[in-house]
Write an enzyme that holds these catalytic residues in place. Sequence first.
Site, PDB file in Angstrom:
ATOM      1  N   GLY A 183       0.852  -1.189   0.000  1.00 38.96           N
ATOM      2  CA  GLY A 183       0.000   0.000   0.000  1.00 38.96           C
ATOM      3  C   GLY A 183       0.885   1.236   0.000  1.00 38.96           C
ATOM      4  O   GLY A 183       2.008   1.206  -0.509  1.00 38.96           O
ATOM      5  N   ARG A 184       0.377   2.299   0.628  1.00 39.77           N
ATOM      6  CA  ARG A 184       1.127   3.562   0.641  1.00 39.77           C
ATOM      7  C   ARG A 184       2.510   3.399   1.276  1.00 39.77           C
ATOM      8  O   ARG A 184       3.526   3.790   0.691  1.00 39.77           O
ATOM      9  CB  ARG A 184       0.345   4.627   1.422  1.00 39.77           C
ATOM     10  CG  ARG A 184      -0.793   5.224   0.637  1.00 39.77           C
ATOM     11  CD  ARG A 184      -1.556   6.206   1.503  1.00 39.77           C
ATOM     12  NE  ARG A 184      -2.394   5.490   2.440  1.00 39.77           N
ATOM     13  CZ  ARG A 184      -3.716   5.507   2.432  1.00 39.77           C
ATOM     14  NH1 ARG A 184      -4.351   6.248   1.567  1.00 39.77           N
ATOM     15  NH2 ARG A 184      -4.416   4.830   3.299  1.00 39.77           N
ATOM     16  N   ILE A 185       2.553   2.804   2.475  1.00 42.29           N
ATOM     17  CA  ILE A 185       3.842   2.728   3.181  1.00 42.29           C
ATOM     18  C   ILE A 185       4.743   1.669   2.538  1.00 42.29           C
ATOM     19  O   ILE A 185       5.928   1.912   2.318  1.00 42.29           O
ATOM     20  CB  ILE A 185       3.628   2.480   4.694  1.00 42.29           C
ATOM     21  CG1 ILE A 185       2.821   3.640   5.289  1.00 42.29           C
ATOM     22  CG2 ILE A 185       4.973   2.331   5.419  1.00 42.29           C
ATOM     23  CD1 ILE A 185       2.402   3.487   6.732  1.00 42.29           C
ATOM     24  N   ARG A 205      -2.455  -8.209  -1.257  1.00 40.75           N
ATOM     25  CA  ARG A 205      -3.796  -8.712  -1.606  1.00 40.75           C
ATOM     26  C   ARG A 205      -4.070  -8.538  -3.085  1.00 40.75           C
ATOM     27  O   ARG A 205      -4.593  -9.403  -3.754  1.00 40.75           O
ATOM     28  CB  ARG A 205      -4.847  -7.917  -0.817  1.00 40.75           C
ATOM     29  CG  ARG A 205      -5.506  -8.700   0.266  1.00 40.75           C
ATOM     30  CD  ARG A 205      -6.567  -7.897   0.917  1.00 40.75           C
ATOM     31  NE  ARG A 205      -6.245  -6.462   0.879  1.00 40.75           N
ATOM     32  CZ  ARG A 205      -7.009  -5.505   1.364  1.00 40.75           C
ATOM     33  NH1 ARG A 205      -8.141  -5.816   1.935  1.00 40.75           N
ATOM     34  NH2 ARG A 205      -6.657  -4.234   1.319  1.00 40.75           N
ATOM     35  N   THR A 206      -3.712  -7.329  -3.587  1.00 40.62           N
ATOM     36  CA  THR A 206      -3.916  -7.085  -5.019  1.00 40.62           C
ATOM     37  C   THR A 206      -2.565  -6.790  -5.666  1.00 40.62           C
ATOM     38  O   THR A 206      -1.721  -6.127  -5.066  1.00 40.62           O
ATOM     39  CB  THR A 206      -4.827  -5.855  -5.252  1.00 40.62           C
ATOM     40  OG1 THR A 206      -4.425  -4.838  -4.353  1.00 40.62           O
ATOM     41  CG2 THR A 206      -6.276  -6.167  -5.061  1.00 40.62           C
ATOM     42  N   THR A 263       7.021  -2.534  11.149  1.00 45.12           N
ATOM     43  CA  THR A 263       6.590  -1.190  11.559  1.00 45.12           C
ATOM     44  C   THR A 263       5.076  -1.053  11.354  1.00 45.12           C
ATOM     45  O   THR A 263       4.555   0.062  11.312  1.00 45.12           O
ATOM     46  CB  THR A 263       7.321  -0.090  10.756  1.00 45.12           C
ATOM     47  OG1 THR A 263       7.111  -0.332   9.360  1.00 45.12           O
ATOM     48  CG2 THR A 263       8.804  -0.043  11.042  1.00 45.12           C
ATOM     49  N   ARG A 265       1.787  -3.473  12.560  1.00 44.10           N
ATOM     50  CA  ARG A 265       1.120  -3.718  13.844  1.00 44.10           C
ATOM     51  C   ARG A 265       1.696  -5.002  14.438  1.00 44.10           C
ATOM     52  O   ARG A 265       1.933  -5.972  13.719  1.00 44.10           O
ATOM     53  CB  ARG A 265      -0.390  -3.897  13.653  1.00 44.10           C
ATOM     54  CG  ARG A 265      -1.160  -2.605  13.435  1.00 44.10           C
ATOM     55  CD  ARG A 265      -1.190  -1.731  14.683  1.00 44.10           C
ATOM     56  NE  ARG A 265      -1.993  -0.542  14.498  1.00 44.10           N
ATOM     57  CZ  ARG A 265      -1.516   0.646  14.104  1.00 44.10           C
ATOM     58  NH1 ARG A 265      -0.229   0.788  13.861  1.00 44.10           N
ATOM     59  NH2 ARG A 265      -2.317   1.686  13.973  1.00 44.10           N
ATOM     60  N   GLU A 294       1.038  -3.223  23.678  1.00 46.43           N
ATOM     61  CA  GLU A 294       1.835  -1.993  23.862  1.00 46.43           C
ATOM     62  C   GLU A 294       1.269  -1.178  25.013  1.00 46.43           C
ATOM     63  O   GLU A 294       0.060  -1.162  25.194  1.00 46.43           O
ATOM     64  CB  GLU A 294       1.803  -1.163  22.577  1.00 46.43           C
ATOM     65  CG  GLU A 294       2.486  -1.862  21.425  1.00 46.43           C
ATOM     66  CD  GLU A 294       2.481  -1.041  20.132  1.00 46.43           C
ATOM     67  OE1 GLU A 294       2.106   0.140  20.154  1.00 46.43           O
ATOM     68  OE2 GLU A 294       2.846  -1.617  19.103  1.00 46.43           O
ATOM     69  N   HIS A 313       7.206   2.167  19.133  1.00 50.71           N
ATOM     70  CA  HIS A 313       6.147   2.590  18.198  1.00 50.71           C
ATOM     71  C   HIS A 313       6.309   4.068  17.795  1.00 50.71           C
ATOM     72  O   HIS A 313       5.453   4.909  18.104  1.00 50.71           O
ATOM     73  CB  HIS A 313       4.752   2.338  18.794  1.00 50.71           C
ATOM     74  CG  HIS A 313       3.687   2.236  17.746  1.00 50.71           C
ATOM     75  ND1 HIS A 313       2.580   1.432  17.857  1.00 50.71           N
ATOM     76  CD2 HIS A 313       3.554   2.848  16.531  1.00 50.71           C
ATOM     77  CE1 HIS A 313       1.818   1.556  16.788  1.00 50.71           C
ATOM     78  NE2 HIS A 313       2.389   2.424  15.969  1.00 50.71           N
TER      79      HIS A 313
HETATM   80  C1  DGY Z   1      -0.612   4.714  12.765  1.00 53.62           C
HETATM   81  O1  DGY Z   1      -0.882   5.861  12.402  1.00 53.62           O
HETATM   82  O2  DGY Z   1      -1.364   3.757  12.560  1.00 53.62           O
HETATM   83  C2  DGY Z   1       0.712   4.522  13.436  1.00 53.62           C
HETATM   84  O3  DGY Z   1       0.874   3.266  13.930  1.00 53.62           O
HETATM   85  C3  DGY Z   1       0.945   5.565  14.490  1.00 53.62           C
HETATM   86  O4  DGY Z   1       1.208   6.732  13.847  1.00 53.62           O
END
Ligand code: DGY
Length: 352
Positions: A183-185, A205-206, A263, A265, A294, A313
């Site tokens: 995705g974006r990240i 997924r796609t 990075t 979840r 967390e 986090h």
């Molecule tokens: C989010 O935005 O989902 C990050 O985990 C915290 O910025």
Amino acid sequence: MDEMISFIFLFNIESFLFLLEKLLHMIQKIFITRELMPESIKLIREAFPSAQIKIQPESEILTPDKLREEIKDTDGLLCTLREKISADLLENAPRLKVISNYAVGFDNIDIKAATTRGIMVTNTPDVLTDATADLTMALLLVTARRIIEAEDYLRSSQWKRWSPLLLCGTELAGKTLGIIGLGRIGSAVARRARGFKFDLVYHSRTRKPHLETELKMKYLSLTELLKQSDFISLHVPLTPETKHLIDEDEFNLMKPTCILINTARGAVINEAALVDALKKGKIHAAGLDVYEKEPISTDNPILSLSNVIALPHIGSATIETRTMMAIIAAKNLILALKGEKPISLINAELLT
Ligand code: DGY
């Protein structure tokens, strides 16, 4: 005559109290679960000058009971990923119109329950993409090049001479980086990784044919990606489908030299299986910014492992990004309370 006067008096008191109650009910109430950047609070105050705005002080822990108490007569809630907004909690929030989440991820909120109740849920996408991708690269570099260990070595006066094998890490160039979730990240990480001369593979997924061409990325099944990658970076949202996506079976497929970065979840990885894999050398190391629970407790076995780099986090933690997140969260809250379309509405079906 006296009776008449007291009747009128009582009647007036009652009507006054009734009107007062109605008036108080009309005053909008907003609850913000953390102290946020002042510019975002200013926006909310300017939009609703007569609203009652409550901000949870940073010095006090917001317990679930306190949150329940606060939102029972709140119209707008601005919360963080740490607050669990369950169906049960929402049942006790009859006035709630919007939940503005100060995060891109929204696994802390029961979206279905909110939608059923007509409550808009919003998030803060895009603005944190670069910061999170940067931190992912930082974790990749720090784990591969043993940066923390090297710094400790120097500071603890162990550095006596330069030597060819001293603190040798792993080269990045020419290695295969497997990105799970494009995705974006995930794609921002891919763009950065291209500059480090990684061979890029992904599972998502796609399929994203345009990125496959632009970034010379190869799509692989999850199994193949796990088998072929020297580095693996996770960028999927946490959903029932992605919970424990990386479990014992997946670790068994990885190379013993593999470095795993998370990075996204914490619960995307089964943490017990991760600890086992790191202890048994099924993988080489892990760079983590997120955990199943967390804040991570200091007796969590993860923290006893020397092949783990663990951060608290901080993926989106730059002043610029956190400020933009606060402004978007404030604008989302304002727009929703005004009955307009927020910038980033998750349950968009509410407006169709
Ligand atoms: C989010 O935005 O989902 C990050 O985990 C915290 O910025």
